[in-house]
Motif scaffolding. Structure first.
Motif, PDB file in Angstrom:
ATOM      1  N   THR A 124       0.892  -1.227   0.053  1.00 45.98           N
ATOM      2  CA  THR A 124      -0.030   0.150  -0.002  1.00 45.98           C
ATOM      3  C   THR A 124       0.730   1.315  -0.147  1.00 45.98           C
ATOM      4  O   THR A 124       1.883   1.525   0.877  1.00 45.98           O
ATOM      5  CB  THR A 124      -1.029   0.139   1.173  1.00 45.98           C
ATOM      6  OG1 THR A 124      -1.642  -1.104   1.141  1.00 45.98           O
ATOM      7  CG2 THR A 124      -1.898   1.507   1.208  1.00 45.98           C
TER       8      THR A 124
ATOM      9  N   ASN B 174      -2.885   0.439  -4.169  1.00 43.40           N
ATOM     10  CA  ASN B 174      -2.791  -0.852  -3.433  1.00 43.40           C
ATOM     11  C   ASN B 174      -2.370  -1.980  -4.573  1.00 43.40           C
ATOM     12  O   ASN B 174      -2.825  -1.996  -5.739  1.00 43.40           O
ATOM     13  CB  ASN B 174      -4.079  -1.387  -2.711  1.00 43.40           C
ATOM     14  CG  ASN B 174      -4.226  -0.511  -1.748  1.00 43.40           C
ATOM     15  OD1 ASN B 174      -3.935  -0.478  -0.605  1.00 43.40           O
ATOM     16  ND2 ASN B 174      -5.186   0.267  -1.889  1.00 43.40           N
TER      17      ASN B 174
ATOM     18  N   LYS C 107      -9.090  -1.084  -3.142  1.00 45.73           N
ATOM     19  CA  LYS C 107      -8.662  -0.804  -1.662  1.00 45.73           C
ATOM     20  C   LYS C 107      -9.243  -1.906  -0.824  1.00 45.73           C
ATOM     21  O   LYS C 107      -8.617  -2.541   0.143  1.00 45.73           O
ATOM     22  CB  LYS C 107      -9.358   0.449  -1.411  1.00 45.73           C
ATOM     23  CG  LYS C 107      -8.912   1.011   0.315  1.00 45.73           C
ATOM     24  CD  LYS C 107      -9.329   2.219   0.517  1.00 45.73           C
ATOM     25  CE  LYS C 107      -9.238   2.561   2.202  1.00 45.73           C
ATOM     26  NZ  LYS C 107      -9.660   3.901   2.319  1.00 45.73           N
TER      27      LYS C 107
END
Length: 240
Positions: A87, A94, A112
């Protein structure tokens, strides 16, 4: 053991140019072996293109801008391997690390919500006593469970990050969907047809059906779902 690594001698799983530099970063001991894990700083610089130099990569990591499996990364030499979640705080991007058809580690961009968990393969089990059993996963993490009969070596767990709570269980069984992570069928996704148990010390073999049936050894098989994959595959979107 040498602390240095010539770039031309880097593991073939690293998707980096071979002759642009003489030396490269050698991964520190960690969750993944050298041939299965690439240093975090190389992922930041060469895969994601977040910087141009190793000094800049170290500064980004040192500033706490990178999360690995939901935790702040501190070591720029930390090995990043199969199914790890990266991340980038500043951009909120991500990535999941997967293997492509050439055996190269790739960073695949994911939403996410998919960065809140990862898939972990059970490598073996350790009995601790008092009804407790430790599941030892492919990425070095250990998970304690009470009813270990439900979990077998080769099964995959969907694990919440960073709590390690088990969210789902995908067994190595007929009909499960697997990604091949080694051998001549590297990166292929297929459904398990049957599992052949060897009576010798040779590894068990897993048979796959489809238009072009094939067989590979059990260590090359990583279950990624039941009827369909629960992850985004590198053939869809590759970074690096």
């Amino acid at each position: 053991m040498s602390k240095h690594l010539k770039q031309i001698n880097a593991p073939r799983s690293w998707a980096i140019p071979r002759k642009t530099r003489y030396w490269t970063v050698k991964p520190s001991p960690g969750a993944h072996a050298q041939e299965n894990g690439i240093p975090l700083s190389l992922v930041i610089r060469d895969y994601l293109g977040l910087c141009e130099t190793m000094t800049q990569a170290k500064m980004i990591i040192g500033a706490g801008e990178i999360l690995v499996d939901g935790k702040n990364a501190k070591d720029h030499r930390e090995p990043i391997g199969l199914m790890d979640i990266l991340t980038i705080k500043k951009t909120s991007d991500n990535y999941r690390v997967l293997v492509d058809s050439h055996g190269k580690l790739r960073a695949v961009k994911i939403p996410k919500e998919n960065a809140a968990w990862k898939l972990c393969r059970i490598e073996n089990k350790t009995v601790l006593g008092k009804g407790k059993v430790q599941l030892n996963m492919h990425d070095g993490r250990c998970i304690l469970v009470e009813n270990a009969k439900n979990y077998k070596t080769g099964d995959t767990l969907k694990v919440e990050l960073p709590s390690q709570k088990i969210l789902d269980h995908y067994p190595l069984a007929q009909g499960s969907t697997a990604m091949i992570v080694g051998g001549s069928h590297n990166g292929e996704v297929a459904k398990v047809d049957k599992i052949e148990v060897k009576k010798s010390t040779a590894p068990n073999q897993v048979h796959f059906g489809g238009e072009k049936p094939f067989v590979t050894v059990k260590p090359n098989v990583f279950i990624i779902g039941l009827d369909a994959p629960v992850i985004k595959l590198p053939e869809v979107s590759i970074v690096g």
